[in-house]
Motif scaffolding. Sequence first.
Motif, short mmCIF file in Angstrom:
data_model
loop_
_atom_site.label_atom_id
_atom_site.label_comp_id
_atom_site.label_asym_id
_atom_site.label_seq_id
_atom_site.Cartn_x
_atom_site.Cartn_y
_atom_site.Cartn_z
N TYR A 52 0.86 -1.18 0.00
CA TYR A 52 0.00 0.00 0.00
C TYR A 52 0.90 1.23 0.00
N PHE A 98 0.31 7.39 2.70
CA PHE A 98 -0.28 8.72 2.58
C PHE A 98 0.71 9.78 3.05
N GLN A 110 -8.06 13.82 8.73
CA GLN A 110 -7.89 13.26 7.39
C GLN A 110 -7.05 14.13 6.47
N THR A 170 -2.63 5.68 0.82
CA THR A 170 -2.86 6.94 0.13
C THR A 170 -4.33 7.27 0.03
N LEU A 171 -5.14 6.29 -0.35
CA LEU A 171 -6.58 6.47 -0.45
C LEU A 171 -7.28 5.45 0.46
N PRO A 172 -8.41 5.84 1.06
CA PRO A 172 -9.09 4.92 1.97
C PRO A 172 -9.43 3.58 1.32
N HIS A 173 -9.86 3.62 0.06
CA HIS A 173 -10.25 2.39 -0.64
C HIS A 173 -9.19 2.00 -1.67
N GLU A 174 -7.95 2.31 -1.38
CA GLU A 174 -6.89 2.05 -2.35
C GLU A 174 -6.76 0.57 -2.68
N GLU A 225 -11.30 4.61 7.45
CA GLU A 225 -10.09 3.93 6.98
C GLU A 225 -10.42 2.44 6.84
#
Length: 562
Positions: free
Chosen positions: A136, A139, A183, A196-200, A312
């Motif tokens: 992952y 972020f 956030q 990087t993205l919540p639903h990455e 998250e």
Amino acid sequence: SDSSYVVQQLEAGMKWKDVGSSLIPNQNYANIAAAAQFTLYFKATNLPPLGSSVFRIRKSEEMRNPTPDMGLGLSEPSRHLRRNLNENDSHSENELEVSNGVLSVIFDRSTGIIKSISEQRVGGVSVSLKNEYGFYEAFFHKDSNEQSTVFEVGDSLKGNGMCIPGYTDAEGDEKPWLLGSAQSWQNDGAYIFRPTLPHESPHMVLPKNVLNLVVHESELVTEVHAEFGESAWIKQITRLIHGKNYVEVEYVVGPVPIDDGVGKNVFSRYSTTIESKGQFYTDSNGREFMKRERGDSHLFGYDAPDYNTELEPIAGNYYPVNTAMFLQDRSRSFGVLVDRSQGGSSLADGSLELMIQRRLLHDDARGVGEALNETTIGITPCPPHGDATRIGDGVIVKGIHRLVIGKSGASQARSQMDQVFSQPQVFVASALSGAHVPFNKARLSMLKTSLPENVMVITFAAMDDENTFLVRLAHQYGLDESNVLSGPAYVNLQDLFPNHDVSVVIEKTLSANQDRSSWKERQLHWNVDTKEGYSEKGRSDENIHGIVLKPLEIRTFVVHVS
């Protein structure tokens, strides 16, 4: 056994007996400067409980007197230990099957990754498996000009900035993070896992296709090697040991590439067809298995405000794994045992993943004051004495997962947990070839007999008073985890002192700072439901020597002997 070395075990009568052994080349994927060229495996059976047994390793007569066509013996792997697979070796056109007498594992012959694990006994379980690695992206907050955001000391979102000069500290300021106001600025870092993205979607590191799959095989051990990534920065050795009911996966990760300027959270994932329905189990400090549910809105308790699972959805479903995690359905289970504490999750039904390495480039403002970017040489001094520049390559980490299958996930994991945590200790000495080393005993044991299979000695320590010992025993199975081993366990404390007579036994509280009887008089009494047969009334022991351990119970005693 391998022709290069002979391994022998000392037996009664001071006679040496040959034991099976195998020599496997050490690929040294971790680039250890002083690594041995080979790994020697041998059968160490019938080890005495809490004791020791003596083995000796010596070169065979052929190795001491090599013939011209034998070469140097250790200069290269023996030909029979390594084979490059061809069409005649495969289980099918695209598969390789390896067995250790208990489990059968099928590999993809073009990559070396696991495709399935099956029990070989009649009626045994079979689990299809997809063995993967990925990461992952970490972020990192940037402002509208794509420049790194600098927070001033005293920033209300970042704490008071008093941790390290030049840094702000948000440690202890957890409420904004849980409510989501963090956030916009919370970086991924040493204390915070945040993609990087919540639903990455994770970036998968694909296995390398090879024309010739390398397999090291012997009578005791078979290894199948695989590499992942264009630069092969992830390597894997799947190891089957004869007669064992687990598959050992050794991973070597690093240096994690950061040329793209992006931090990475690297994970290992095992995907099965088990219908887990969003549920999985992780251990609590090696004791109780905790049931986890993906997207659990009551993560912090039913009396607490509901947890926003969309805040998250990846990091929020990660849990600590100290020894094992597993998932199961009505007929099958799959579990992974770890050799160190790791974060783990099940982000899809039938899937388990564990975080095995992290290399990050930015601080998360939780007190460390530097990025989680470990390198081989170190770091220059921090300001004002230097610029805190990392020196050397990223570190390489090596670890082991044990994969287990069966019908009960908890039972399978319990059977391996102590073996992973408390492996036999090896002590080594050397002597000249042919020298006589006098031994008075072939084996030693602190116990009169082995303890029950579901009992472990946690503490066995001499105290200041002469002939006084602190003993702590633990039941290693929980309720309903095993038809046999989840029952109460009986231990005779006299068996722990074969050369002494037990005169006085005083039970203590867990920390041994007070008598349990004194604590019992002062304890608060709660109305709780207990299963029949496990109430406090059934706790009394037959005599000062015999004690009973209930499922997952730990009991502490001060024992006086004469």
